[in-house]
Write a protein that holds these residues in place. Structure first.
Motif, PDB file in Angstrom:
ATOM      1  N   TRP A   1      13.156  42.149  82.783  1.00 39.01           N
ATOM      2  CA  TRP A   1      13.173  43.528  83.306  1.00 39.01           C
ATOM      3  C   TRP A   1      11.938  44.286  82.832  1.00 39.01           C
ATOM      4  CZ3 TRP A   1      13.384  48.455  81.149  1.00 39.01           C
ATOM      5  CH2 TRP A   1      13.676  49.488  82.030  1.00 39.01           C
ATOM      6  N   LEU A   2      11.583  44.126  81.553  1.00 42.24           N
ATOM      7  CA  LEU A   2      10.388  44.772  81.028  1.00 42.24           C
ATOM      8  C   LEU A   2       9.131  44.252  81.728  1.00 42.24           C
ATOM      9  CD1 LEU A   2      11.054  44.984  77.179  1.00 42.24           C
ATOM     10  CD2 LEU A   2      10.678  46.893  78.735  1.00 42.24           C
ATOM     11  N   VAL A   3       9.091  42.941  81.981  1.00 42.87           N
ATOM     12  CA  VAL A   3       7.940  42.359  82.685  1.00 42.87           C
ATOM     13  C   VAL A   3       7.798  42.966  84.080  1.00 42.87           C
ATOM     14  CG1 VAL A   3       7.012  40.242  83.702  1.00 42.87           C
ATOM     15  CG2 VAL A   3       7.958  40.204  81.384  1.00 42.87           C
ATOM     16  N   SER A   4       8.930  43.099  84.799  1.00 48.86           N
ATOM     17  CA  SER A   4       8.873  43.662  86.158  1.00 48.86           C
ATOM     18  C   SER A   4       8.461  45.126  86.130  1.00 48.86           C
ATOM     19  CB  SER A   4      10.235  43.501  86.848  1.00 48.86           C
ATOM     20  OG  SER A   4      11.240  44.246  86.189  1.00 48.86           O
ATOM     21  N   GLN A   5       8.897  45.877  85.083  1.00 46.88           N
ATOM     22  CA  GLN A   5       8.502  47.275  84.968  1.00 46.88           C
ATOM     23  C   GLN A   5       7.007  47.418  84.737  1.00 46.88           C
ATOM     24  OE1 GLN A   5      10.598  50.266  85.149  1.00 46.88           O
ATOM     25  NE2 GLN A   5      11.706  48.665  86.226  1.00 46.88           N
TER      26      GLN A   5
ATOM     27  N   LYS B   1       2.137  45.741  91.155  1.00 41.04           N
ATOM     28  CA  LYS B   1       2.635  44.411  91.507  1.00 41.04           C
ATOM     29  C   LYS B   1       4.143  44.478  91.722  1.00 41.04           C
ATOM     30  CE  LYS B   1      -1.453  42.640  90.581  1.00 41.04           C
ATOM     31  NZ  LYS B   1      -2.358  42.115  91.625  1.00 41.04           N
ATOM     32  N   ASP B   2       4.592  43.859  92.803  1.00 45.49           N
ATOM     33  CA  ASP B   2       6.017  43.848  93.117  1.00 45.49           C
ATOM     34  C   ASP B   2       6.621  42.551  92.595  1.00 45.49           C
ATOM     35  OD1 ASP B   2       8.495  44.377  94.065  1.00 45.49           O
ATOM     36  OD2 ASP B   2       8.009  44.180  96.185  1.00 45.49           O
ATOM     37  N   VAL B   3       7.287  42.621  91.453  1.00 41.05           N
ATOM     38  CA  VAL B   3       7.851  41.423  90.820  1.00 41.05           C
ATOM     39  C   VAL B   3       9.375  41.528  90.860  1.00 41.05           C
ATOM     40  CG1 VAL B   3       8.088  40.164  88.654  1.00 41.05           C
ATOM     41  CG2 VAL B   3       5.869  41.100  89.307  1.00 41.05           C
ATOM     42  N   PHE B   4      10.011  40.464  91.310  1.00 42.50           N
ATOM     43  CA  PHE B   4      11.470  40.413  91.349  1.00 42.50           C
ATOM     44  C   PHE B   4      11.958  39.480  90.252  1.00 42.50           C
ATOM     45  CE2 PHE B   4      15.407  38.350  92.807  1.00 42.50           C
ATOM     46  CZ  PHE B   4      16.214  39.468  92.927  1.00 42.50           C
ATOM     47  N   ALA B   5      12.821  40.003  89.377  1.00 35.14           N
ATOM     48  CA  ALA B   5      13.371  39.204  88.283  1.00 35.14           C
ATOM     49  C   ALA B   5      14.778  38.752  88.649  1.00 35.14           C
ATOM     50  CB  ALA B   5      13.396  40.025  86.995  1.00 35.14           C
ATOM     51  N   VAL B   6      14.974  37.445  88.742  1.00 36.89           N
ATOM     52  CA  VAL B   6      16.286  36.889  89.074  1.00 36.89           C
ATOM     53  C   VAL B   6      17.185  36.970  87.848  1.00 36.89           C
ATOM     54  CG1 VAL B   6      17.523  34.845  89.890  1.00 36.89           C
ATOM     55  CG2 VAL B   6      15.228  35.344  90.742  1.00 36.89           C
ATOM     56  N   ASP B   7      18.446  37.283  88.064  1.00 31.17           N
ATOM     57  CA  ASP B   7      19.414  37.397  86.975  1.00 31.17           C
ATOM     58  C   ASP B   7      19.490  36.067  86.211  1.00 31.17           C
ATOM     59  OD1 ASP B   7      22.068  37.296  85.604  1.00 31.17           O
ATOM     60  OD2 ASP B   7      22.266  39.292  86.503  1.00 31.17           O
ATOM     61  N   GLY B   8      19.452  36.150  84.871  1.00 27.66           N
ATOM     62  CA  GLY B   8      19.475  34.947  84.046  1.00 27.66           C
ATOM     63  C   GLY B   8      20.727  34.121  84.242  1.00 27.66           C
TER      64      GLY B   8
END
Length: 634
Positions: A583-587, A594-601
């Motif tokens: 989540w921090l990386v995507s923020q 950059k539009d980054v989508f983080a998939v739920d672990g």
């Protein structure tokens, strides 16, 4: 005799503290007296006398009235503005004193509010307010808004309400008055039938017919200012409510107590009184605000480019925006411009200023060009800015109307400013507390030169304190010592008892993890900019301490000690922990465009044996095609 005097002082102090706490829960001083009389079984002095004593107490207390947010700083980049229509005081319009011929709309804010405080102090020294020589009566030339001293940067503010009735409207502002009539017509429809008929009779209009017939007659007659004022007084009260400027964190930066009906002029007065005009202003009539402000300042054109719109109002741009295919990136909202514009905002470096609609009112406009004033066009604003924070503020403050609206004008504005001051203090104190939970132990939170919270090590700080007395629940003084470069305190709640001193070091230098994180909100960058010591790590992994103790908060996830104790063996990680990291990386990526989508672990674990789920099904639709992967969208 000395013992009796001391007990009297302590008793009065307890009543004042109890009154202070009760006002924060929207109860009047009269209710406090009723409760005490029924509890003690004794009669107290009159409610008005106790109210005067409490106002005297607050006026003698050295409040700073900083009116700024510890996250957004002294000069907010984005502000939300709205009017609390129901917050009014009884005042015949005809009694308003006219300004002198040489009045230029400028008022000394310090002198005005000192005179209001002097009236509150003197009330405790005279038998009746009628005999009070220091009474402040509403007038066009001696009636000032309140803006925090760091935000205004000057003791001179604007109040040009007299021009509402004594200056012809510019042709470009015709829409402003029409919109105001529409709002007033909508409110008139909510009145009881008897009230509408009575209003028609007062205005010399035929009072026969249906409700809609009467309202339409009133609307037609509202072109005349005197009729408009009669309708406004009937619907909302004699005064014009109070206008506020807040940041997206819902902290109040400025308040203006209107004498007459609302107009974009009132909000322009507040904005033009600020040292640095916000880059983005959210208002329910953005077009009228931008037009009026630019007409008043034709040399500088405060709302530019594109008259405060996000794009030039061409047919093609309007078509694209209406279809949802237009985006306007404002990267300086995330990262300050390397080379600031001339006269640029101190936090963004940009000299661009936009007037946009809040989400609740963006569909109400009839001008097709206003589609270029929508928040959703700006990726840096869409999704995180709360454009309804002013409405939410009013939701709580309207609970005070039952006693504030019965007060005299000077009492109303003094107590309202005081209530908002304590409201700001509570919000800032909570925000600092949340930051400390997020950062963990061993880290200091300070204010930089712009009044924003940052993190720094004690080795790079110096300490300076300013003592500010606040109400306490017992005898003695409570002092909050807060360091800022310009002696502005971080507001903190008063202590329950005794004498308390809180010292926070001033920031002389601070570090971010890197420039990519400079625009991140709510102190997210500070954890990355701080090294984790063995002492902190041992504290987190100490199995002797409670497993449900909160260690930190990341986004909406609350991390407890148990989450860290179950991290697993090498090459394994607990899904809650990885979700917070991603989540921090995507923020950070989002603030870099950059539009980054983080998939739920927890979903990622289903990609492996024995489930062997197809990974592509876990991605957004926009990333579910080979084209999207080729273009680098995901």
């Amino acid at each position: 005799m000395e013992y009796i005097t001391l007990m009297t002082i302590l008793f009065c102090h307890c009543i004042f503290v109890y009154s202070f706490k009760t006002l924060q829960t929207h109860q009047s001083i009269g209710s406090v007296v009723d409760v005490l009389e029924k509890t003690c079984g004794k009669s107290f002095p009159s409610k008005q006398r106790i109210l005067n004593a409490y106002l005297h107490y607050e006026a003698m207390t050295d409040h700073t009235y900083t009116y700024s947010c510890v996250t957004c700083g002294y000069h907010p980049v984005t502000v939300v503005m709205d009017l609390h229509k129901k917050g009014v005081f009884s005042m015949p319009v005809i009694s308003i004193e006219q300004p002198p011929p040489d009045y230029d709309g400028k008022v000394n804010v310090d002198e005005f509010w000192e005179s209001v405080s002097l009236e509150m102090v003197s009330r405790g020294l005279v038998p009746s307010n009628r005999q009070n020589p220091f009474v402040v009566r509403p007038s066009y030339h001696n009636w000032a808004p309140w803006i925090g001293p760091h935000t205004s940067g000057s003791n001179v503010v604007l109040n040009t309400e007299y021009n509402k009735i004594n200056q012809p409207r510019h042709p470009n502002e015709a829409a402003e008055f029409l919109i105001t009539e529409e709002r007033l017509t909508d409110e008139t429809l909510k009145l009881k039938m008897e009230a509408v008929r009575s209003l028609c009779k007062e205005c010399g209009i035929d009072s026969k017919g249906s409700r809609m017939d009467l309202v339409m007659r009133l609307r037609k007659e509202m072109q005349d200012r005197s009729t408009y004022d009669k309708v406004f007084s009937k619907v909302w009260g004699a005064s014009g409510g109070w206008a506020v400027v807040t940041c997206p964190c819902a902290v109040v930066y400025g308040v203006k107590f209107n004498l007459r009906a609302e107009s974009p002029r009132d909000f322009a007065d507040l904005l033009l009184s600020m040292k640095h005009l916000p880059n983005v202003t959210l208002y329910d009539f953005a077009r009228g605000l931008a037009t009026h402000t630019n007409i008043r300042e034709p040399q500088s054109l405060p709302f530019s480019p594109h008259e405060g719109r996000l794009m030039d109002a061409t047919e093609e741009n309007i078509r694209l925006a209406s279809a949802g295919h237009a985006k306007v990136s404002l990267p300086w909202l995330a990262t300050k411009k390397p080379v600031p514009d001339e006269g640029g905002h101190p936090l963004t470096g940009s000299s661009e200023h936009y007037a946009l609609y809040d989400r609740f009112h963006e569909a109400n406009t009839k001008d097709k060009k206003d589609v270029l004033r929508k928040i959703e066009l700006v990726p840096e604003l869409c999704g995180w800015v709360n454009s309804q924070c002013a409405e939410q503020l009013f939701g709580g403050m309207r609970k005070n109307n039952h006693f504030l609206n019965m007060m005299t004008p000077s009492s109303h504005i003094f107590l309202m400013r005081n209530i908002l001051h304590h409201y700001n203090n509570r919000r800032n104190a909570k925000r600092i507390d949340d930051m400390k939970k997020t950062l963990g132990s061993g880290l200091e939170i300070q204010l930089n030169s712009n009044g924003q919270t940052v993190s720094a090590t004690a080795a790079t700080t110096t300490t300076w304190t300013a003592s500010i007395p606040t109400p306490s629940a017992a005898s003695g003084s409570t002092t909050t010592s807060i360091p800022t470069p310009s002696a502005a305190p971080i507001p903190t709640p008063s202590a329950a008892s005794g004498s308390t001193t809180t010292s926070i070091p001033i920031l002389s230098r601070f570090q971010l993890c890197n420039e990519d994180c400079g625009g991140m909100k709510h102190m997210l960058h500070t954890s990355a900019g701080s090294s984790v010591t063995d002492l902190q790590l041992n504290n987190v992994l100490d199995i002797q301490k409670p497993k449900d103790e909160v260690i930190g908060v990341v986004g909406t996830s609350v991390l407890k000690r148990l989450d860290f104790l179950e991290l697993g063996l090498n090459r394994e990680v607990e899904a809650t922990i990885i979700n917070c990291c991603l989540w921090l990386v995507s923020q950070i990526a989002g603030h870099r465009g950059k539009d980054v989508f983080a998939v739920d672990g927890y979903v990622i674990s289903t990609w492996k044996q024995p489930f062997t789920m197809i990974p592509i099904l876990s991605l957004p639709i926009s990333c579910s095609t080979a084209t999207a992967w080729t273009m680098g969208i995901c």
